[in-house]
Design an enzyme around this catalytic site. Structure first.
Site, PDB file in Angstrom:
ATOM      1  N   PHE A 437       0.832  -1.199   0.000  1.00 50.03           N
ATOM      2  CA  PHE A 437       0.000   0.000   0.000  1.00 50.03           C
ATOM      3  C   PHE A 437       0.869   1.252   0.000  1.00 50.03           C
ATOM      4  O   PHE A 437       1.800   1.381   0.793  1.00 50.03           O
ATOM      5  CB  PHE A 437      -0.915   0.038   1.226  1.00 50.03           C
ATOM      6  CG  PHE A 437      -2.021  -0.972   1.194  1.00 50.03           C
ATOM      7  CD1 PHE A 437      -2.829  -1.113   0.064  1.00 50.03           C
ATOM      8  CD2 PHE A 437      -2.279  -1.780   2.292  1.00 50.03           C
ATOM      9  CE1 PHE A 437      -3.861  -2.042   0.035  1.00 50.03           C
ATOM     10  CE2 PHE A 437      -3.313  -2.707   2.274  1.00 50.03           C
ATOM     11  CZ  PHE A 437      -4.106  -2.839   1.137  1.00 50.03           C
ATOM     12  N   ASP A 439      -0.201   5.085   0.260  1.00 49.07           N
ATOM     13  CA  ASP A 439      -1.534   5.591   0.584  1.00 49.07           C
ATOM     14  C   ASP A 439      -1.926   6.940   0.013  1.00 49.07           C
ATOM     15  O   ASP A 439      -3.089   7.317   0.131  1.00 49.07           O
ATOM     16  CB  ASP A 439      -1.705   5.647   2.104  1.00 49.07           C
ATOM     17  CG  ASP A 439      -1.991   4.267   2.695  1.00 49.07           C
ATOM     18  OD1 ASP A 439      -2.461   3.401   1.933  1.00 49.07           O
ATOM     19  OD2 ASP A 439      -1.762   4.071   3.890  1.00 49.07           O
ATOM     20  N   SER A 440      -1.010   7.699  -0.569  1.00 44.55           N
ATOM     21  CA  SER A 440      -1.462   9.044  -0.942  1.00 44.55           C
ATOM     22  C   SER A 440      -2.537   8.973  -2.019  1.00 44.55           C
ATOM     23  O   SER A 440      -3.343   9.886  -2.145  1.00 44.55           O
ATOM     24  CB  SER A 440      -0.304   9.962  -1.328  1.00 44.55           C
ATOM     25  OG  SER A 440       0.313   9.534  -2.504  1.00 44.55           O
ATOM     26  N   ASN A 526      -8.161   0.137   7.517  1.00 42.62           N
ATOM     27  CA  ASN A 526      -8.073  -0.524   8.821  1.00 42.62           C
ATOM     28  C   ASN A 526      -7.149   0.191   9.807  1.00 42.62           C
ATOM     29  O   ASN A 526      -7.373   0.169  10.999  1.00 42.62           O
ATOM     30  CB  ASN A 526      -7.594  -1.967   8.636  1.00 42.62           C
ATOM     31  CG  ASN A 526      -6.342  -2.055   7.796  1.00 42.62           C
ATOM     32  OD1 ASN A 526      -6.315  -1.582   6.661  1.00 42.62           O
ATOM     33  ND2 ASN A 526      -5.284  -2.624   8.327  1.00 42.62           N
ATOM     34  N   TYR A 527      -6.078   0.831   9.260  1.00 41.63           N
ATOM     35  CA  TYR A 527      -5.102   1.463  10.151  1.00 41.63           C
ATOM     36  C   TYR A 527      -5.470   2.897  10.486  1.00 41.63           C
ATOM     37  O   TYR A 527      -6.097   3.580   9.697  1.00 41.63           O
ATOM     38  CB  TYR A 527      -3.701   1.449   9.524  1.00 41.63           C
ATOM     39  CG  TYR A 527      -2.845   0.359  10.119  1.00 41.63           C
ATOM     40  CD1 TYR A 527      -2.448   0.438  11.441  1.00 41.63           C
ATOM     41  CD2 TYR A 527      -2.469  -0.746   9.385  1.00 41.63           C
ATOM     42  CE1 TYR A 527      -1.689  -0.569  12.017  1.00 41.63           C
ATOM     43  CE2 TYR A 527      -1.714  -1.761   9.949  1.00 41.63           C
ATOM     44  CZ  TYR A 527      -1.332  -1.667  11.265  1.00 41.63           C
ATOM     45  OH  TYR A 527      -0.594  -2.651  11.835  1.00 41.63           O
ATOM     46  N   ASP A 528      -5.043   3.325  11.656  1.00 39.33           N
ATOM     47  CA  ASP A 528      -5.194   4.724  12.054  1.00 39.33           C
ATOM     48  C   ASP A 528      -3.812   5.277  12.358  1.00 39.33           C
ATOM     49  O   ASP A 528      -3.049   4.656  13.094  1.00 39.33           O
ATOM     50  CB  ASP A 528      -6.048   4.846  13.323  1.00 39.33           C
ATOM     51  CG  ASP A 528      -7.463   4.315  13.123  1.00 39.33           C
ATOM     52  OD1 ASP A 528      -7.615   3.100  12.904  1.00 39.33           O
ATOM     53  OD2 ASP A 528      -8.406   5.119  13.196  1.00 39.33           O
ATOM     54  N   PHE A 719      15.228  13.431  -7.598  1.00 36.67           N
ATOM     55  CA  PHE A 719      15.429  14.706  -6.887  1.00 36.67           C
ATOM     56  C   PHE A 719      16.910  14.931  -6.579  1.00 36.67           C
ATOM     57  O   PHE A 719      17.342  16.054  -6.413  1.00 36.67           O
ATOM     58  CB  PHE A 719      14.640  14.742  -5.562  1.00 36.67           C
ATOM     59  CG  PHE A 719      13.145  14.901  -5.703  1.00 36.67           C
ATOM     60  CD1 PHE A 719      12.467  14.450  -6.827  1.00 36.67           C
ATOM     61  CD2 PHE A 719      12.403  15.505  -4.696  1.00 36.67           C
ATOM     62  CE1 PHE A 719      11.088  14.594  -6.946  1.00 36.67           C
ATOM     63  CE2 PHE A 719      11.025  15.656  -4.796  1.00 36.67           C
ATOM     64  CZ  PHE A 719      10.362  15.192  -5.928  1.00 36.67           C
ATOM     65  N   LEU A 731      17.772  24.578   1.263  1.00 35.72           N
ATOM     66  CA  LEU A 731      17.801  23.115   1.390  1.00 35.72           C
ATOM     67  C   LEU A 731      16.474  22.539   1.879  1.00 35.72           C
ATOM     68  O   LEU A 731      15.779  23.147   2.694  1.00 35.72           O
ATOM     69  CB  LEU A 731      18.913  22.694   2.369  1.00 35.72           C
ATOM     70  CG  LEU A 731      20.330  23.151   2.023  1.00 35.72           C
ATOM     71  CD1 LEU A 731      21.326  22.588   3.035  1.00 35.72           C
ATOM     72  CD2 LEU A 731      20.713  22.713   0.607  1.00 35.72           C
ATOM     73  N   HIS A 741       6.458  -4.631  11.696  1.00 36.06           N
ATOM     74  CA  HIS A 741       5.391  -5.046  12.608  1.00 36.06           C
ATOM     75  C   HIS A 741       5.101  -6.519  12.381  1.00 36.06           C
ATOM     76  O   HIS A 741       4.643  -6.903  11.319  1.00 36.06           O
ATOM     77  CB  HIS A 741       4.140  -4.188  12.335  1.00 36.06           C
ATOM     78  CG  HIS A 741       3.036  -4.392  13.335  1.00 36.06           C
ATOM     79  ND1 HIS A 741       1.833  -3.727  13.239  1.00 36.06           N
ATOM     80  CD2 HIS A 741       2.952  -5.172  14.433  1.00 36.06           C
ATOM     81  CE1 HIS A 741       1.055  -4.106  14.235  1.00 36.06           C
ATOM     82  NE2 HIS A 741       1.706  -4.981  14.972  1.00 36.06           N
TER      83      HIS A 741
HETATM   84 CU   LIG Z   1       1.272  -2.604  11.671  1.00 36.41          CU
END
Ligand SMILES: [Cu+2]
Ligand SMILES: *[C@@H]1O[C@H](CO)[C@@H](O)[C@H](O)[C@H]1NC(C)=O
Ligand SMILES: *[C@@H]1O[C@H](CO)[C@@H](O)[C@H](O)[C@H]1NC(C)=O
Length: 836
Positions: A437, A439-440, A526-528, A719, A731, A741
């Site tokens: 994933f 996520d943006s 699911n994640y926060d 970049f 800069l 995890h």
């Molecule tokens: Cu995790």
């Protein structure tokens, strides 16, 4: 706190602008007699009651202020005797937003009008959008170039025009594509032009677009209808569930989609999406079944969306017929059936209280009180606090960001922004195995949903709404309480020293670390993620991210054992790597900056007193001259500080006047570089990258990163590829944090934040002549009343702070009494202690 903003609103309604700043005198909160508090047996209970009284007191006092603006009483004591802070909070949207303000409601409406009418774009209304139409996926503020904004801020230049970045899905084009436009000037848009950037491909392959809500619904309906037709019977029999047509007791599966990126399928135009089936329990991600389909979503014609592969019980089927045939030919008694768990409050995945309630009686936890009112101000999304000032945003695409961060009026950072969140999974099954994933594309900022006082933020917080354009509705979507701002003390001293003995001076000074925090909580499925920016009184800015929420596990089989523990029946917690990328555009004493490391090295010296060598450490300054020289991979063998300063601005003692970047969340990315999905997160290769500021190197990733690994739309390694000179330049510091995890049973039902604080600090480093917190009235100094006669006892200096007996328990008075009776409690005064 609702009452605070409503009070302010009342003030604003009642008074002309400018007069809203009101001084609260002792009389306006006058109390009749002090609340007498005796701490006895039930200390905790008393404390709870006290807090209740306190809170009530404050609410009543404030309410009284709103209503009468004169005087009122709250059962005794003098409330707010010292209240002097203007308490200025203005949450209204400005008519003329500044260069950092997110798109206003008015601007969003005007942009929509324009793209609907523009003959080239011809955006259809969101309610009518189809995959093969022209529709808006998202829009966001496109900040003006830094040079123009600095001219405006620092040199009285003109306010730069505001523009929006508008992402259009052009399924209507002969070759469908995604186009990104710069629309402006706002609010009365006169043109939308294709954004040109060397660092971001535009237009973008249609296959790389983030899933829109409408597309996912269209695709799911189209694809799952086919599944239901061919496999519905099988699913009901084997799982007791189905994607559609699911009357009780059949369960309607929840869908968990997971893209299979283009580098994995080796074709930039292939759009493949795994759709997994989960039982609809609290919470579905913890109830996967061993079944999923790989959908083919190529092109812009949903009637061609289909099913590529089917996974069932450890085997991949080339089409649904293969699985149906297997099922038909199998003796029904040989098929193992699984059924959903019963949904009870005791279910491992449910977030209901269970077990013996603690504490045994329902006593409330400690809470925050601001006895003299708030100590920060907020207007037009600009905050002032104890010498700090900053503007904040919640970008729909990349999430929370700070701009023009200053201390005592001097800019420290031009921008500090979350840029990307990634989670890379590992597993045996074909879905999680390739689940990477990024996520943006899920529109990180729009996932900062409402924060709950007492659950997510202290009750005393100021909550700030955020407005986004609707994706499936023409209306704006205002998310209430998307951000919170609060001051609290961390419960430990930011500094202290006790010099007990008279021989050592006999004094004490200490101060609790009270900080201002700006918080959002991003729920990405699911994640926060709890994203904080924390302002300390010693000139330190802390940027912290914590993970919580549900894990995303797999269906347990023995083949999954290399990737996780079995944590529940049929559930294995799949190993994954969380990785976060931040941008920190620092400007220390201006934009001409240097990045140096202070390298700590072992050394050998001659002992002065003995004829032999002695080992110690020394440090050497190492100026990084080019972008590639500055690429940083942590190595335990080479400890170092990372500092940034302006070579032309030195301390009075001619040393570097710097800020130091403290990296407290580093994580090694183990996947090989340049293959698979790693290609799209090259920013994870280094813990710190320093580049020369460029107007088209705004964001290190792109919303296409979930899919674009075959050929990233934004490739962060570009970049620094040109390896430019970074000495005495403007800069930008790019910071990666992360953690591996391996889920365990205590992640059930959700992962606690404890111990997973990933933080980077910006520390002043020889920047001030001494610690800025020395000017804080929060400190306490204790010394002898009369140095020449310590027996007279001690005085406690609190620098004018009140000791308000209504709104706080009289802790300080109690302590002062203790010292009155026995000053030796704190410093040597009358007795001989017999200890050092
Ligand atoms: Cu995790
Ligand atoms: C499976 O059996 C059902 C019912 O007997 C039948 O309608 C269907 O055509 C069969 N499918 C396959 C692929 O053999
Ligand atoms: C924030 O949202 C809430 C709920 O929609 C609304 O009642 C309130 O007026 C909003 N606040 C501001 C300042 O717009």
């Amino acid at each position: 706190m609702v009452y605070r903003s409503s009070r302010l609103q009342a003030q604003r309604d009642a008074e002309p602008e400018g007069e809203a700043l009101q001084e609260f005198s002792a009389e306006t909160r006058g109390m009749d007699k002090p609340v007498q508090l005796r701490r006895q047996v039930g200390v905790w209970r008393t404390a709870a009651i006290v807090l209740a009284v306190v809170t009530l007191c404050l609410v009543v006092a404030v309410a009284v202020l709103v209503v009468k603006g004169s005087s009122g009483s709250c059962g005794g004591g003098r409330c707010g005797a010292k209240a002097r802070n203007p308490n200025f909070i203005d949450l209204s949207e400005p008519n003329v937003p500044g260069p950092f303000h997110d798109l206003t409601k008015h601007e969003i409406i005007k942009i929509r009008e324009f793209i609907t009418q523009d003959p080239n774009i011809r955006a259809v209304d969101p309610e009518k959008a189809t995959v093969d139409s022209s529709y808006m996926f998202m829009m966001d503020l496109l900040t003006a170039n830094k040079g123009d904004i600095l001219k405006y801020l620092d040199k009285k230049g003109p306010a730069p025009d505001r523009h929006a970045r508008v992402i259009m899905y052009r399924g209507d084009k002969p070759v469908p594509m995604v186009e990104e436009y710069a629309c402006g000037p706002l609010p009365d848009v006169t043109s939308c032009t294709l954004i040109k950037s060397d660092k971001r491909r535009n237009p973008v392959e249609f296959s790389l677009r983030p899933l829109s809500i409408m597309e996912f619904e269209t695709a799911a309906t189209r694809v799952l209808t086919q599944v239901d037709k061919k496999l519905g019977h099988f699913m009901k029999d084997v799982f007791g569930g189905s994607y559609m047509n699911c009357p009780e007791p059949i369960k309607c599966f929840k869908l968990y989609p997971s893209p299979m990126a283009t580098n994995i399928v080796s074709d930039i135009n292939k759009r493949r999406l795994w759709i997994w089936a989960d039982y609809p329990l609290e919470y579905y991600s913890l109830h996967p079944v061993d079944f999923g389909i790989l959908a083919n979503l190529d092109g812009a014609d949903p009637s061609k969306f289909g099913i590529d592969k089917v996974w069932f019980r450890g085997k991949l089927y080339n089409n649904m017929d293969e699985l149906a045939a297997f099922y038909n030919s199998t003796n029904k008694n040989d098929i193992k059936r699984i059924r959903p768990k019963e949904e009870t409050k005791d279910l491992y995945s449910s977030m209901h209280l269970r077990g013996d309630p603690k504490p045994a009686e329902p006593l409330r936890p400690p809470t925050l009180v601001e006895p003299d009112g708030i100590r920060y101000t907020l207007k037009d999304r600009k905050v002032d606090y104890m010498g700090w000032s900053f503007n904040f945003r919640l970008s729909s695409l990349t999430g929370p960001a700070l701009y023009d961060v200053r201390y005592n009026g001097e800019r420290i950072a031009y921008e500090i922004a979350m840029n990307e969140i990634a989670v890379f999974y590992s597993a045996d099954n074909p879905l999680q195995r390739v689940t990477d994933f990024v996520d943006s594309g899920a529109l990180i900022g729009t996932h900062s949903k409402s924060l709950v006082p007492g659950g997510d933020c202290p009750e005393s917080s100021t909550f700030v709404n955020q407005t986004f354009p609707g994706q499936t509705l023409s209306n704006n979507v205002e998310i209430p309480r998307a951000l919170c701002l609060f001051e609290n003390n961390n419960g430990y001293p930011i500094r202290r020293h006790l010099s007990f003995a008279q021989a050592e001076g006999a004094f004490y000074n200490g101060m609790l670390d009270s900080v201002l925090t700006l918080r959002s909580a991003l729920t990405v499925v699911n994640y926060d993620y709890i994203v904080d920016f924390i302002f300390h009184q010693n000139g330190v800015l802390e940027s912290r991210i914590m993970s919580t929420g549900y894990i995303y596990p797999s269906f347990y089989t023995t083949a999954e054992r290399p990737y996780g523990f079995q944590i529940a029946e049929n559930v294995v917690g799949s190993l994954h790597h969380h990785i976060f990328h931040y941008k920190a555009d620092l400007d220390i004493s201006g934009t001409s900056n240097r990045y140096e490391t202070l390298d700590i090295k072992p050394a050998q010296v001659q002992l002065r007193t003995e004829p032999r060598k002695y080992h110690l450490t020394k440090f050497e300054r190492s100026l990084k001259k080019t972008e590639k020289e500055a690429l940083y991979k942590f190595n335990f063998d080479y400890p170092k500080y990372h500092v940034v300063h302006n070579d032309a601005v030195k301390t009075p003692l001619k040393e570097i006047k710097a800020y130091r970047i403290g990296l407290h969340g580093m994580s090694k990315q183990l996947l090989p570089e340049g293959v698979d999905s790693e290609v799209t997160i090259p920013w994870a290769r280094h813990q710190l990258v320093v580049t020369k500021h460029k107007d088209d190197e705004v964001i290190s990733s792109s919303p296409y990163a979930m899919w674009d690994s075959k050929d990233p739309v934004t490739d962060f390694s570009e970049f620094y590829k040109d390896d430019e000179n970074i000495v005495d330049q403007d800069l930008v510091f790019w910071i990666t944090m992360g953690m591996h995890h391996i889920p365990h049973t205590e992640d059930l039902p959700v992962t606690p934040t404890v111990g997973n604080h990933l933080t980077f600090f910006l520390f002043p480093y020889n920047y001030f002549t001494d610690c800025p917190s020395m000017s804080s009235r929060d400190q306490i100094r204790i010394e002898h009343k009369d140095r020449s006669d310590p027996k007279k006892g001690v005085r406690v200096e609190r620098y004018g702070r009140g000791d308000d007996t209504c709104s706080l328990p009289p802790y300080s008075q109690e302590y002062d009494k203790v010292l009155e009776e026995d000053p030796d409690t704190i410093v040597e005064s009358r007795k001989v202690r017999g200890l050092f």
